[in-house]
Scaffold this active site. Structure first.
Site, PDB file in Angstrom:
ATOM      1  N   CYS A 160      11.622  19.886  -9.501  1.00  0.00           N
ATOM      2  CA  CYS A 160      10.230  20.317  -9.703  1.00  0.00           C
ATOM      3  C   CYS A 160      10.177  21.834  -9.830  1.00  0.00           C
ATOM      4  CB  CYS A 160       9.371  19.819  -8.557  1.00  0.00           C
ATOM      5  SG  CYS A 160       9.206  18.032  -8.664  1.00  0.00           S
ATOM      6  N   SER A 181       5.964  20.764 -11.809  1.00  0.00           N
ATOM      7  CA  SER A 181       5.113  19.735 -11.214  1.00  0.00           C
ATOM      8  C   SER A 181       4.965  20.060  -9.733  1.00  0.00           C
ATOM      9  CB  SER A 181       5.815  18.382 -11.413  1.00  0.00           C
ATOM     10  OG  SER A 181       5.160  17.347 -10.727  1.00  0.00           O
ATOM     11  N   CYS A 182       3.729  20.043  -9.223  1.00  0.00           N
ATOM     12  CA  CYS A 182       3.531  20.506  -7.847  1.00  0.00           C
ATOM     13  C   CYS A 182       2.497  19.661  -7.098  1.00  0.00           C
ATOM     14  CB  CYS A 182       3.087  21.970  -7.888  1.00  0.00           C
ATOM     15  SG  CYS A 182       2.889  22.672  -6.252  1.00  0.00           S
ATOM     16  N   HIS A 221      -1.236  19.366  -8.778  1.00  0.00           N
ATOM     17  CA  HIS A 221      -2.051  18.164  -8.565  1.00  0.00           C
ATOM     18  C   HIS A 221      -2.240  17.805  -7.098  1.00  0.00           C
ATOM     19  CE1 HIS A 221       2.205  16.994  -9.450  1.00  0.00           C
ATOM     20  NE2 HIS A 221       2.063  16.328  -8.321  1.00  0.00           N
ATOM     21  N   ILE A 222      -3.272  17.027  -6.876  1.00  0.00           N
ATOM     22  CA  ILE A 222      -3.531  16.423  -5.564  1.00  0.00           C
ATOM     23  C   ILE A 222      -3.578  14.915  -5.813  1.00  0.00           C
ATOM     24  CG2 ILE A 222      -5.211  16.189  -3.677  1.00  0.00           C
ATOM     25  CD1 ILE A 222      -6.166  19.057  -4.277  1.00  0.00           C
TER      26      ILE A 222
END
Ligand SMILES: Nc1nc(=O)c2c([nH]1)NC[C@@H]1CN(c3ccc(C(=O)N[C@@H](CCC(=O)O)C(=O)O)cc3)CN21
Ligand SMILES: O=c1ccn([C@H]2C[C@H](O)[C@@H](COP(=O)(O)O)O2)c(=O)[nH]1
Length: 283
Positions: A160, A181-182, A221-222
């Site tokens: 990531c 991506s996180c 994102h969450i």
């Protein structure tokens, strides 16, 4: 801390719901975030609006720098974050390259320390960078990348936070870290610590001064099941001032990092925080 909360708020306010096939969950998502950490003035970017288990984050970084490829190695130095991806993801369990219990495959540090060349030899990216920076050399390609598309099928997860670029201006060292991506509630809490600590450690072992660390995130994102905790609990809290990270000054080389360094060589002073929040984790 303010920039972390601003990113969380931005996702809550402006995020777009995106289906994620790998996890089978929806994520509230924004594109592009730029965070900066002041390593020169030791403003350690530790989350204060919940208790952060920063030692596990540093252990994970240490495992990457050592080229670990197995969740048991990570556990042995105080980090449990790879157990699920190594052992609970069906696609990886079915993968013929998986060597058994706890194997993570050719991910992160394997690429950083033992990148496989077509002629059978390997490249140690990290050693080249340490050697150059120690001599005061920045060839404008001091890049540590874990991103090897040719071997994605040989690992449990694509990296990531995949590329760390070091830059020298005189004797001040900078770091720019790129993340594709996180998982903002869980992953970023760790990744902020890692970007900061990587610059501080690299400056220390190469005899340079740390400057700023720049953290560039693409998809932030969450996950759907994390949203109520973030929106209604964590974002309702008022942050405390940043603590400081103290690193044992006896750490002087890459070999030190590879051999005797443990979590006892890291200390955080002045960490005031709110109560822990346990966020759901998606495998
Ligand atoms: N969905 C997902 N999010 C991630 O952040 C993530 C992955 N997968 N897979 C690979 C690694 C593993 N990472 C992880 C895994 C677990 C925690 C976690 O559970 N953190 C807890 C407590 C950790 C502890 O007690 O040591 C936390 O509250 O921060 C954090 C990062 C980051 N990465
Ligand atoms: O250091 C890390 C490692 C992983 N993550 C998060 C980001 C995503 O939520 C998942 C990985 O899923 P992909 O489908 O491969 O994007 O793990 C993180 O935030 N930080």
């Amino acid at each position: 801390m303010k920039q972390y909360l601003a990113l969380c708020q931005r996702i809550v306010d402006d995020g777009v719901w995106i289906e994620n096939e790998r996890t089978g969950k929806r994520c509230l998502t924004v594109i592009n975030a730029d965070l900066t950490y002041d390593v020169a003035n030791n403003q350690f970017p530790l989350i204060t609006t919940r208790k952060s288990f920063w030692k596990a984050a540093i252990a994970e970084l240490l495992g990457y720098l050592r080229g670990y490829d197995n969740a048991a190695q990570f556990r042995a130095i105080g980090c449990n974050t790879w157990n699920a991806n190594a052992n609970d993801n069906q696609a990886w369990l079915n993968n013929p390259y998986r060597k058994g219990e706890d194997d993570m495959g050719r991910v992160y540090g394997v690429q950083g320390r033992r990148w496989q060349k077509a002629d059978g030899t390997v490249i140690d990216q990290l050693k080249k960078i340490v050697d150059d920076l120690t001599k005061g050399i920045d060839d404008r390609g001091e890049i540590l990348t874990f991103y090897n598309p040719g071997e994605f099928d040989m690992g449990c997860l694509r990296p990531c936070m995949h590329t760390h670029t070091f830059s020298l201006l005189g004797d001040t060292l900078y770091l720019t870290s790129a993340q594709r991506s996180c998982d903002v509630p869980l992953g970023l809490n760790f990744n902020q610590v890692q970007v900061f600590t990587l610059l501080a450690l690299m400056a220390q072992i190469t005899g340079n001064k740390p400057g700023q660390a720049y953290h560039k995130i693409i998809n932030a994102h969450i996950y759907e099941d994390q949203l109520p905790l973030m929106r209604d609990e964590q974002l309702a809290r008022t942050p405390f001032a940043s603590p400081q990270l103290i690193i044992n000054p006896k750490i002087k080389s890459l070999e030190d990092l590879e051999t005797w360094v443990t979590l006892d060589d890291f200390e955080v002073v002045g960490y005031e925080h709110h109560a822990p929040i346990q966020y759901p984790f998606s495998v």
